[in-house]
Motif scaffolding. Structure first.
Motif, PDB file in Angstrom:
ATOM      1  N   LYS A   1      76.711  32.863  -3.147  1.00 39.33           N
ATOM      2  CA  LYS A   1      75.424  32.389  -3.687  1.00 39.33           C
ATOM      3  C   LYS A   1      74.549  31.716  -2.630  1.00 39.33           C
ATOM      4  O   LYS A   1      73.355  31.994  -2.544  1.00 39.33           O
ATOM      5  CB  LYS A   1      75.667  31.451  -4.881  1.00 39.33           C
TER       6      LYS A   1
ATOM      7  N   LYS B   1      71.933  42.001 -17.300  1.00 46.14           N
ATOM      8  CA  LYS B   1      70.674  42.261 -16.590  1.00 46.14           C
ATOM      9  C   LYS B   1      70.842  43.275 -15.465  1.00 46.14           C
ATOM     10  O   LYS B   1      69.861  43.731 -14.881  1.00 46.14           O
ATOM     11  CB  LYS B   1      70.147  40.951 -15.989  1.00 46.14           C
TER      12      LYS B   1
ATOM     13  N   ASN C   1      70.619  34.151  -7.099  1.00 48.10           N
ATOM     14  CA  ASN C   1      70.972  34.427  -8.492  1.00 48.10           C
ATOM     15  C   ASN C   1      71.571  35.820  -8.583  1.00 48.10           C
ATOM     16  O   ASN C   1      71.572  36.573  -7.604  1.00 48.10           O
ATOM     17  CB  ASN C   1      69.714  34.328  -9.381  1.00 48.10           C
ATOM     18  N   LEU C   2      72.068  36.150  -9.751  1.00 48.71           N
ATOM     19  CA  LEU C   2      72.519  37.508 -10.061  1.00 48.71           C
ATOM     20  C   LEU C   2      71.659  38.045 -11.199  1.00 48.71           C
ATOM     21  O   LEU C   2      71.405  37.289 -12.140  1.00 48.71           O
ATOM     22  CB  LEU C   2      73.996  37.498 -10.514  1.00 48.71           C
ATOM     23  N   PRO C   3      71.171  39.261 -11.149  1.00 55.79           N
ATOM     24  CA  PRO C   3      71.425  40.267 -10.119  1.00 55.79           C
ATOM     25  C   PRO C   3      70.676  39.981  -8.813  1.00 55.79           C
ATOM     26  O   PRO C   3      69.669  39.288  -8.807  1.00 55.79           O
ATOM     27  CB  PRO C   3      70.876  41.546 -10.768  1.00 55.79           C
TER      28      PRO C   3
ATOM     29  N   GLN D   1      65.982  38.212  -9.116  1.00 60.96           N
ATOM     30  CA  GLN D   1      65.104  38.351 -10.283  1.00 60.96           C
ATOM     31  C   GLN D   1      65.046  39.823 -10.701  1.00 60.96           C
ATOM     32  O   GLN D   1      64.491  40.670  -9.989  1.00 60.96           O
ATOM     33  CB  GLN D   1      63.685  37.795 -10.049  1.00 60.96           C
ATOM     34  N   GLN D   2      65.597  40.071 -11.874  1.00 69.92           N
ATOM     35  CA  GLN D   2      65.750  41.443 -12.363  1.00 69.92           C
ATOM     36  C   GLN D   2      64.460  42.262 -12.277  1.00 69.92           C
ATOM     37  O   GLN D   2      64.459  43.403 -11.816  1.00 69.92           O
ATOM     38  CB  GLN D   2      66.244  41.408 -13.822  1.00 69.92           C
TER      39      GLN D   2
ATOM     40  N   TYR E   1      75.975  42.003  -9.027  1.00 71.92           N
ATOM     41  CA  TYR E   1      75.879  41.484 -10.401  1.00 71.92           C
ATOM     42  C   TYR E   1      77.296  41.262 -10.924  1.00 71.92           C
ATOM     43  O   TYR E   1      78.272  41.706 -10.335  1.00 71.92           O
ATOM     44  CB  TYR E   1      75.109  42.469 -11.307  1.00 71.92           C
ATOM     45  N   TRP E   2      77.379  40.582 -12.038  1.00 67.49           N
ATOM     46  CA  TRP E   2      78.676  40.439 -12.707  1.00 67.49           C
ATOM     47  C   TRP E   2      79.186  41.816 -13.139  1.00 67.49           C
ATOM     48  O   TRP E   2      78.393  42.748 -13.341  1.00 67.49           O
ATOM     49  CB  TRP E   2      78.544  39.560 -13.966  1.00 67.49           C
TER      50      TRP E   2
ATOM     51  N   TRP F   1      81.246  34.343  -6.354  1.00 67.61           N
ATOM     52  CA  TRP F   1      79.790  34.233  -6.348  1.00 67.61           C
ATOM     53  C   TRP F   1      79.368  32.795  -6.106  1.00 67.61           C
ATOM     54  O   TRP F   1      78.666  32.496  -5.138  1.00 67.61           O
ATOM     55  CB  TRP F   1      79.195  34.774  -7.659  1.00 67.61           C
ATOM     56  N   PHE F   2      79.814  31.888  -6.971  1.00 66.61           N
ATOM     57  CA  PHE F   2      79.274  30.522  -6.922  1.00 66.61           C
ATOM     58  C   PHE F   2      79.650  29.785  -5.634  1.00 66.61           C
ATOM     59  O   PHE F   2      78.817  29.112  -5.041  1.00 66.61           O
ATOM     60  CB  PHE F   2      79.746  29.721  -8.142  1.00 66.61           C
TER      61      PHE F   2
HETATM   62  N1  LIG Z   1      65.508  35.165 -14.296  1.00 64.49           N
HETATM   63  C1  LIG Z   1      66.731  35.722 -13.708  1.00 64.49           C
HETATM   64  C2  LIG Z   1      67.896  35.184 -14.519  1.00 64.49           C
HETATM   65  C3  LIG Z   1      69.201  35.528 -13.857  1.00 64.49           C
HETATM   66  C4  LIG Z   1      70.399  35.015 -14.617  1.00 64.49           C
HETATM   67  O1  LIG Z   1      70.296  34.245 -15.593  1.00 64.49           O
HETATM   68  N2  LIG Z   1      71.571  35.434 -14.147  1.00 64.49           N
HETATM   69  C5  LIG Z   1      72.798  35.068 -14.787  1.00 64.49           C
HETATM   70  C6  LIG Z   1      73.465  36.350 -15.322  1.00 64.49           C
HETATM   71  S1  LIG Z   1      72.411  37.237 -16.399  1.00 64.49           S
HETATM   72  C7  LIG Z   1      73.777  34.462 -13.813  1.00 64.49           C
HETATM   73  O2  LIG Z   1      74.934  34.326 -14.152  1.00 64.49           O
HETATM   74  N3  LIG Z   1      73.326  34.079 -12.628  1.00 64.49           N
HETATM   75  C8  LIG Z   1      74.205  33.558 -11.602  1.00 64.49           C
HETATM   76  C9  LIG Z   1      73.810  32.186 -11.125  1.00 64.49           C
HETATM   77  O3  LIG Z   1      73.233  31.406 -11.913  1.00 64.49           O
HETATM   78  O4  LIG Z   1      74.114  31.877  -9.980  1.00 64.49           O
HETATM   79  C10 LIG Z   1      66.631  37.252 -13.757  1.00 64.49           C
HETATM   80  O5  LIG Z   1      65.966  37.780 -14.655  1.00 64.49           O
HETATM   81  O6  LIG Z   1      67.214  37.919 -12.892  1.00 64.49           O
END
Ligand SMILES: N[C@@H](CCC(=O)N[C@@H](CS)C(=O)NCC(=O)O)C(=O)O
Length: 218
Positions: free
Chosen positions: A46, A13, A55-57, A70-71, A7-8, A41-42
């Motif tokens: 990723k 999340k 995605n993160l987390p 997905q959290q 995660y960040w 990450w990106f």
């Molecule tokens: N629906 C996903 C949303 C995840 C999300 O929006 N992650 C954000 C941080 S809270 C992010 O920066 N993701 C990295 C990306 O888009 O690669 C979850 O609940 O885990």
């Protein structure tokens, strides 16, 4: 091999998952990506780590051949490995399910406000029409139970704890001072021995990403 939570380097999340892993005594690698060098990450991880929905987390448990994003899916997976953490009875499981979705909705309303270009003008409306009624209902749902499902801890307690701590840090006059039961609830979670210990040593990082109107820095 210990699982990895990616995660960040913020609470966001990821924090409820960190709390859940701490509570369950799961040894894990707490992999934190820096928002300021987000290419790690990106541009690197990723697409290369093999997730269905990168995605993160994320959570990688190689010993069980599990790679999840997905959290909520991650929380449910970790909780599922521990007796009772998703609720003991049918009624508790229903309480967990309904409050999980309710908390998700509250969280997403908060994020929408935080990312809204008219944040300053719509904030009062959000506090009065969204946040206040949601907090009252959550306090009523908790009732006289110590935890959201009932007598024992479930994973949704950590999602609620983190959300309430964030809301209270943002608007100290709108949360605990108005709904005493929620204040008692978060004190109870904070006092769980493993959580109390974690909070003493947890890195002091922002609640939110840098693009949020509030909580993007410490
Ligand atoms: N629906 C996903 C949303 C995840 C999300 O929006 N992650 C954000 C941080 S809270 C992010 O920066 N993701 C990295 C990306 O888009 O690669 C979850 O609940 O885990």
């Amino acid at each position: 091999m210990a699982p990895t939570l990616g995660y960040w380097n913020i609470r966001g999340k990821g924090e409820p998952i960190r709390l859940l892993l701490t509570y369950t005594g799961t040894k894990f690698e707490d992999k934190r990506y820096s928002p300021s060098s987000s290419d790690d990450w990106f541009k690197r991880d990723k697409q290369s780590l093999g997730f269905d929905f990168p995605n993160l987390p994320y959570y990688i448990d190689d010993d069980n051949d599990v790679k999840l994003t997905q959290q909520l899916a991650i929380c449910r997976y970790i909780a599922g490995k521990h007796q009772g953490l998703s609720g003991q009875s049918g009624e508790e499981q229903r309480r967990v399910n309904v409050v999980e979705q309710q908390l998700t909705e509250m969280s997403s309303q908060f994020s929408q406000l935080m990312l809204h270009p008219d944040y300053d003008t719509i904030k009062a409306d959000y506090l009065e029409k969204r946040l206040s009624p949601s907090l009252q209902l959550l306090g009523k749902f908790l009732g006289d139970r110590p935890f959201l499902a009932g007598q024992t801890v479930t994973y949704v307690d950590f999602i609620a704890f983190e959300l309430l701590e964030k809301l209270n840090a943002w608007q100290p006059l709108e949360v605990y001072s108005k709904v005493d039961k929620l204040k008692q609830f978060t004190s109870r979670v904070r006092s769980l021995p493993s959580i109390a210990n974690y909070l003493l040593t947890a890195p002091n990082v922002p609640f939110n990403g840098p693009h949020f109107k509030w909580g993007g820095s410490v």
